[in-house]
Design a protein around this motif. Structure first.
Motif, PDB file in Angstrom:
ATOM      1  N   ALA A  36      27.171  50.730  53.112  1.00 17.48           N
ATOM      2  CA  ALA A  36      26.634  51.851  53.887  1.00 17.48           C
ATOM      3  C   ALA A  36      26.553  51.522  55.381  1.00 17.48           C
ATOM      4  O   ALA A  36      26.603  52.423  56.216  1.00 17.48           O
ATOM      5  CB  ALA A  36      25.267  52.251  53.357  1.00 17.48           C
ATOM      6  N   THR A  37      26.462  50.232  55.712  1.00 26.09           N
ATOM      7  CA  THR A  37      26.409  49.837  57.131  1.00 26.09           C
ATOM      8  C   THR A  37      27.791  49.800  57.765  1.00 26.09           C
ATOM      9  O   THR A  37      27.908  49.651  58.972  1.00 26.09           O
ATOM     10  CB  THR A  37      25.754  48.452  57.305  1.00 26.09           C
ATOM     11  OG1 THR A  37      26.612  47.447  56.746  1.00 26.09           O
ATOM     12  CG2 THR A  37      24.377  48.403  56.684  1.00 26.09           C
ATOM     13  N   GLY A  38      28.836  49.881  56.919  1.00 19.15           N
ATOM     14  CA  GLY A  38      30.202  49.868  57.433  1.00 19.15           C
ATOM     15  C   GLY A  38      30.816  48.487  57.550  1.00 19.15           C
ATOM     16  O   GLY A  38      31.934  48.340  58.020  1.00 19.15           O
ATOM     17  N   LYS A  39      30.098  47.464  57.104  1.00 16.93           N
ATOM     18  CA  LYS A  39      30.635  46.102  57.155  1.00 16.93           C
ATOM     19  C   LYS A  39      31.551  45.851  55.969  1.00 16.93           C
ATOM     20  O   LYS A  39      31.339  46.389  54.887  1.00 16.93           O
ATOM     21  CB  LYS A  39      29.509  45.073  57.145  1.00 16.93           C
ATOM     22  CG  LYS A  39      28.662  45.081  58.382  1.00 16.93           C
ATOM     23  CD  LYS A  39      27.616  43.996  58.320  1.00 16.93           C
ATOM     24  CE  LYS A  39      26.778  43.995  59.588  1.00 16.93           C
ATOM     25  NZ  LYS A  39      25.743  42.979  59.536  1.00 16.93           N
ATOM     26  N   GLY A  40      32.529  44.988  56.158  1.00 15.93           N
ATOM     27  CA  GLY A  40      33.392  44.574  55.064  1.00 15.93           C
ATOM     28  C   GLY A  40      32.663  43.594  54.165  1.00 15.93           C
ATOM     29  O   GLY A  40      31.727  42.911  54.588  1.00 15.93           O
ATOM     30  N   VAL A  41      33.095  43.521  52.931  1.00 18.40           N
ATOM     31  CA  VAL A  41      32.400  42.688  51.954  1.00 18.40           C
ATOM     32  C   VAL A  41      32.393  41.212  52.359  1.00 18.40           C
ATOM     33  O   VAL A  41      31.393  40.521  52.177  1.00 18.40           O
ATOM     34  CB  VAL A  41      32.979  42.883  50.533  1.00 18.40           C
ATOM     35  CG1 VAL A  41      34.380  42.336  50.417  1.00 18.40           C
ATOM     36  CG2 VAL A  41      32.075  42.263  49.481  1.00 18.40           C
ATOM     37  N   LEU A  42      33.492  40.723  52.922  1.00 25.31           N
ATOM     38  CA  LEU A  42      33.531  39.306  53.305  1.00 25.31           C
ATOM     39  C   LEU A  42      32.649  39.016  54.502  1.00 25.31           C
ATOM     40  O   LEU A  42      32.241  37.866  54.709  1.00 25.31           O
ATOM     41  CB  LEU A  42      34.973  38.862  53.551  1.00 25.31           C
ATOM     42  CG  LEU A  42      35.887  38.941  52.320  1.00 25.31           C
ATOM     43  CD1 LEU A  42      37.285  38.459  52.667  1.00 25.31           C
ATOM     44  CD2 LEU A  42      35.319  38.166  51.152  1.00 25.31           C
ATOM     45  N   GLU A  43      32.316  40.038  55.283  1.00 23.83           N
ATOM     46  CA  GLU A  43      31.375  39.861  56.382  1.00 23.83           C
ATOM     47  C   GLU A  43      29.964  39.582  55.866  1.00 23.83           C
ATOM     48  O   GLU A  43      29.191  38.882  56.518  1.00 23.83           O
ATOM     49  CB  GLU A  43      31.321  41.107  57.270  1.00 23.83           C
ATOM     50  CG  GLU A  43      32.541  41.357  58.104  1.00 23.83           C
ATOM     51  CD  GLU A  43      32.379  42.623  58.917  1.00 23.83           C
ATOM     52  OE1 GLU A  43      31.680  42.577  59.964  1.00 23.83           O
ATOM     53  OE2 GLU A  43      32.944  43.648  58.497  1.00 23.83           O
ATOM     54  N   VAL A  44      29.636  40.143  54.708  1.00 25.68           N
ATOM     55  CA  VAL A  44      28.272  39.994  54.208  1.00 25.68           C
ATOM     56  C   VAL A  44      28.100  38.846  53.222  1.00 25.68           C
ATOM     57  O   VAL A  44      26.999  38.306  53.112  1.00 25.68           O
ATOM     58  CB  VAL A  44      27.733  41.308  53.593  1.00 25.68           C
ATOM     59  CG1 VAL A  44      27.619  42.381  54.644  1.00 25.68           C
ATOM     60  CG2 VAL A  44      28.569  41.787  52.443  1.00 25.68           C
ATOM     61  N   ILE A  45      29.158  38.457  52.515  1.00 26.17           N
ATOM     62  CA  ILE A  45      29.003  37.349  51.563  1.00 26.17           C
ATOM     63  C   ILE A  45      29.707  36.086  52.023  1.00 26.17           C
ATOM     64  O   ILE A  45      29.513  35.028  51.453  1.00 26.17           O
ATOM     65  CB  ILE A  45      29.482  37.702  50.137  1.00 26.17           C
ATOM     66  CG1 ILE A  45      30.991  37.870  50.076  1.00 26.17           C
ATOM     67  CG2 ILE A  45      28.757  38.909  49.603  1.00 26.17           C
ATOM     68  CD1 ILE A  45      31.536  37.838  48.661  1.00 26.17           C
ATOM     69  N   GLY A  46      30.546  36.191  53.038  1.00 22.02           N
ATOM     70  CA  GLY A  46      31.320  35.051  53.503  1.00 22.02           C
ATOM     71  C   GLY A  46      32.705  35.059  52.877  1.00 22.02           C
ATOM     72  O   GLY A  46      32.996  35.845  51.974  1.00 22.02           O
ATOM     73  N   HIS A  47      33.557  34.189  53.368  1.00 22.87           N
ATOM     74  CA  HIS A  47      34.948  34.163  52.909  1.00 22.87           C
ATOM     75  C   HIS A  47      35.144  33.355  51.631  1.00 22.87           C
ATOM     76  O   HIS A  47      36.203  33.412  51.023  1.00 22.87           O
ATOM     77  CB  HIS A  47      35.863  33.639  54.024  1.00 22.87           C
ATOM     78  CG  HIS A  47      35.997  34.625  55.144  1.00 22.87           C
ATOM     79  ND1 HIS A  47      36.845  35.688  55.087  1.00 22.87           N
ATOM     80  CD2 HIS A  47      35.350  34.719  56.324  1.00 22.87           C
ATOM     81  CE1 HIS A  47      36.737  36.404  56.189  1.00 22.87           C
ATOM     82  NE2 HIS A  47      35.825  35.836  56.958  1.00 22.87           N
ATOM     83  N   ASP A  48      34.143  32.620  51.223  1.00 24.40           N
ATOM     84  CA  ASP A  48      34.252  31.815  50.010  1.00 24.40           C
ATOM     85  C   ASP A  48      33.495  32.512  48.874  1.00 24.40           C
ATOM     86  O   ASP A  48      32.309  32.281  48.649  1.00 24.40           O
ATOM     87  CB  ASP A  48      33.698  30.413  50.258  1.00 24.40           C
ATOM     88  CG  ASP A  48      34.001  29.438  49.140  1.00 24.40           C
ATOM     89  OD1 ASP A  48      34.392  29.888  48.039  1.00 24.40           O
ATOM     90  OD2 ASP A  48      33.839  28.231  49.369  1.00 24.40           O
ATOM     91  N   VAL A  49      34.206  33.385  48.171  1.00 19.15           N
ATOM     92  CA  VAL A  49      33.582  34.168  47.104  1.00 19.15           C
ATOM     93  C   VAL A  49      33.100  33.254  45.982  1.00 19.15           C
ATOM     94  O   VAL A  49      32.033  33.481  45.399  1.00 19.15           O
ATOM     95  CB  VAL A  49      34.554  35.246  46.577  1.00 19.15           C
ATOM     96  CG1 VAL A  49      33.931  36.033  45.443  1.00 19.15           C
ATOM     97  CG2 VAL A  49      34.966  36.184  47.714  1.00 19.15           C
TER      98      VAL A  49
END
Length: 92
Positions: free
Chosen positions: A64-77
């Protein structure tokens, strides 16, 4: 668990899946990978839905904030999954 409990559990799971399908594509892909990981190696009971419902809430709020998923969890899933599974283990 009686038949009513089974029916209620299925209803809740279907509602959960509908929320997952409503996520933006990048969030949905990562969520589904996290779900696979936790069902395979994590300490999770599909009946209680934790920590999956928490991840879904977090993803919905972040999307909802418009951020990409990797921005919020980091690049190391995988690291995110390990930390999530580790926090779940610490609860038990």
């Amino acid at each position: 668990m009686g038949i009513r409990g089974i029916i209620e559990g299925k209803r809740q799971w279907r509602a959960h899946v509908a929320r997952v399908r409503a996520l933006p594509p990048d969030y949905r892909i990562v969520y589904e990978e996290i779900e696979k990981y936790l069902f395979r190696v994590g300490p999770i009971d599909p009946r209680d839905g934790q920590p999956l419902s928490g991840v879904l809430d977090f993803f919905e709020e972040s999307a909802a904030t418009g951020k990409g998923v990797l921005e919020v969890i980091g690049h190391d899933v995988a690291k995110f999954c390990d930390e999530l599974a580790g926090s779940r283990t610490a609860e038990h």
